[in-house]
Design an enzyme around this catalytic site. Sequence first.
Site, PDB file in Angstrom:
ATOM      1  N   GLU A  70      56.545 -88.276 -26.118  1.00  0.00           N
ATOM      2  CA  GLU A  70      57.743 -89.390 -25.542  1.00  0.00           C
ATOM      3  C   GLU A  70      57.168 -90.680 -25.343  1.00  0.00           C
ATOM      4  OE1 GLU A  70      56.650 -86.610 -24.651  1.00  0.00           O
ATOM      5  OE2 GLU A  70      57.955 -85.331 -23.188  1.00  0.00           O
ATOM      6  N   ALA A 181      37.558 -58.091 -58.577  1.00  0.00           N
ATOM      7  CA  ALA A 181      37.571 -56.880 -59.210  1.00  0.00           C
ATOM      8  C   ALA A 181      36.436 -56.173 -58.943  1.00  0.00           C
ATOM      9  CB  ALA A 181      37.174 -57.780 -60.635  1.00  0.00           C
ATOM     10  N   SER A 186      36.245 -62.973 -57.978  1.00  0.00           N
ATOM     11  CA  SER A 186      37.676 -63.169 -57.613  1.00  0.00           C
ATOM     12  C   SER A 186      38.180 -64.331 -57.741  1.00  0.00           C
ATOM     13  CB  SER A 186      37.593 -62.891 -56.045  1.00  0.00           C
ATOM     14  OG  SER A 186      36.770 -63.983 -55.593  1.00  0.00           O
ATOM     15  N   PRO A 288      38.376 -57.652 -46.254  1.00  0.00           N
ATOM     16  CA  PRO A 288      39.272 -56.351 -45.551  1.00  0.00           C
ATOM     17  C   PRO A 288      38.819 -55.689 -44.531  1.00  0.00           C
ATOM     18  CG  PRO A 288      38.097 -56.521 -47.881  1.00  0.00           C
ATOM     19  CD  PRO A 288      37.677 -57.621 -47.379  1.00  0.00           C
TER      20      PRO A 288
HETATM   21  C1  AOF Z   1      55.395 -83.666 -22.879  1.00  0.00           C
HETATM   22  N1  AOF Z   1      55.194 -84.150 -24.290  1.00  0.00           N
HETATM   23  O1  AOF Z   1      54.210 -84.489 -26.241  1.00  0.00           O
HETATM   24  C2  AOF Z   1      53.441 -82.556 -24.789  1.00  0.00           C
HETATM   25  C3  AOF Z   1      53.554 -82.041 -23.625  1.00  0.00           C
HETATM   26  O2  AOF Z   1      47.035 -82.168 -19.983  1.00  0.00           O
HETATM   27  P1  AOF Z   1      48.085 -83.280 -20.408  1.00  0.00           P
HETATM   28  O3  AOF Z   1      48.709 -84.167 -19.625  1.00  0.00           O
HETATM   29  O4  AOF Z   1      47.961 -83.562 -21.872  1.00  0.00           O
HETATM   30  O5  AOF Z   1      49.455 -82.122 -20.538  1.00  0.00           O
HETATM   31  C4  AOF Z   1      49.375 -81.074 -21.278  1.00  0.00           C
HETATM   32  C5  AOF Z   1      50.770 -79.889 -21.061  1.00  0.00           C
HETATM   33  O6  AOF Z   1      51.887 -80.940 -21.277  1.00  0.00           O
HETATM   34  C6  AOF Z   1      50.723 -78.948 -21.965  1.00  0.00           C
HETATM   35  O7  AOF Z   1      50.208 -77.928 -21.727  1.00  0.00           O
HETATM   36  C7  AOF Z   1      52.299 -78.954 -22.113  1.00  0.00           C
HETATM   37  O8  AOF Z   1      52.948 -77.998 -21.304  1.00  0.00           O
HETATM   38  C8  AOF Z   1      52.901 -80.325 -22.088  1.00  0.00           C
HETATM   39  N2  AOF Z   1      52.849 -81.042 -23.403  1.00  0.00           N
HETATM   40  N3  AOF Z   1      54.452 -82.324 -22.930  1.00  0.00           N
HETATM   41  O9  AOF Z   1      56.170 -83.873 -22.449  1.00  0.00           O
HETATM   42  C9  AOF Z   1      54.256 -83.844 -25.216  1.00  0.00           C
HETATM   43  N4  AOF Z   1      52.349 -82.243 -25.768  1.00  0.00           N
HETATM   44 ZN    ZN Z   2      54.465 -85.175 -21.177  1.00  0.00          ZN
END
Ligand code: AOF
Ligand code: ZN
Length: 358
Positions: A70, A181, A186, A288
Amino acid sequence: MNTSAASASWAHEPEIRKAVEAAMETALELSDGVRGTTSPNPPVGAVILDSRGRRVGAGATQPPPGPHAEVMALREAGERARGGIAVVTLEPCSHYGRTPPCTRALLAAGIAAVRFAVSDPHPAASGGAEVLRAAGVDVEGGLLASRVAEGPLRAWLHRERTGRPHVTWKYAASLDGRIAAADGTSRWISGPTSRAEVHALRARVDAVVVGTGTVLADDPWLTVRDADGELAPRQPLRVVMGTRGIPAGARVLDSTAETVVFATHDPGEVLAGLAERGVVDVLLEGGPTVAGAFVAAGLVDRIVAYVAPTLLGAGPAALGDAGVSTITEAHRWRLEGVTMSGEDVRISAVPVTGEGGD
Ligand code: AOF
Ligand code: ZN
């Protein structure tokens, strides 16, 4: 869904809804584009529209401790975000983590409406939708939710839910299910298209896992290269597990990328060690014995198989002992997609969940 008195009714008009849907498609692509670079954080995409539905900003999560999606999108939009709509693949966070809350950044920018795909299950970060609503923002979740949850956020959601990384087991086999094989050769069972796809798969994960048997048999490099053999700038962590000794000169131990060796056969132990290192998305590349241990333990979350129109008649099978001694114990999977990959067939499958599943 919106309970706010100050709802932005214009944001519900058909023209704007169309623009929002297109923006979410873009946000999905943006989040897909940063897979493998954001762990332990989720790869999120965001698009900002102005109040007429015109795109004014876009961004994706930066590698930690960088900004969330964001914030990147708002930076590009600047003042044009005021009164506009933020379209995000994940519910905006409401917590102070490595970065300040995205809810704060959205409110400070004067965003009037937020549309997101998937709710944030993270205990600290969740609740962003409520925070925004309480501040008078028109908020709706669920747009393209299943595509986002099954796509770019799948591994991270799995890690949030289970505490362990998501595991994709990838193999390339002949039509009769063999990965080499009788003499162990492979190169190559699958064609160039499939081999290029494997590099694309590696580029999107945090770690690539093989057993010591595979290191001894194939001496794989486990790096991401392009069609010309050029190394990608970011390389996944290379992981070797098992108790057989590997030679100091093994290619997987060179300095091209980081490598960890777990001297154990226990997949659970390896995944716990990887989770501690912040690994979210794992590509299991064999062989495997290791694949059998993961399948037997119920620790494979997706299969991607490249099956070539080649017959070998002898040689090791893709899967070793997986704890099945009679047909009723078979591990049942649900096909997710079957496509052509050059001359090969690419099959992806996920565990059968719910009643009767494993
Ligand atoms: C958002 N936008 O692009 C992402 C989010 O430790 P921080 O501050 O980087 O926060 C990590 C947490 O924020 C992560 O576990 C998830 O819940 C949220 N990630 N949130 O609004 C983003 N990457
Ligand atoms: Zn965020």
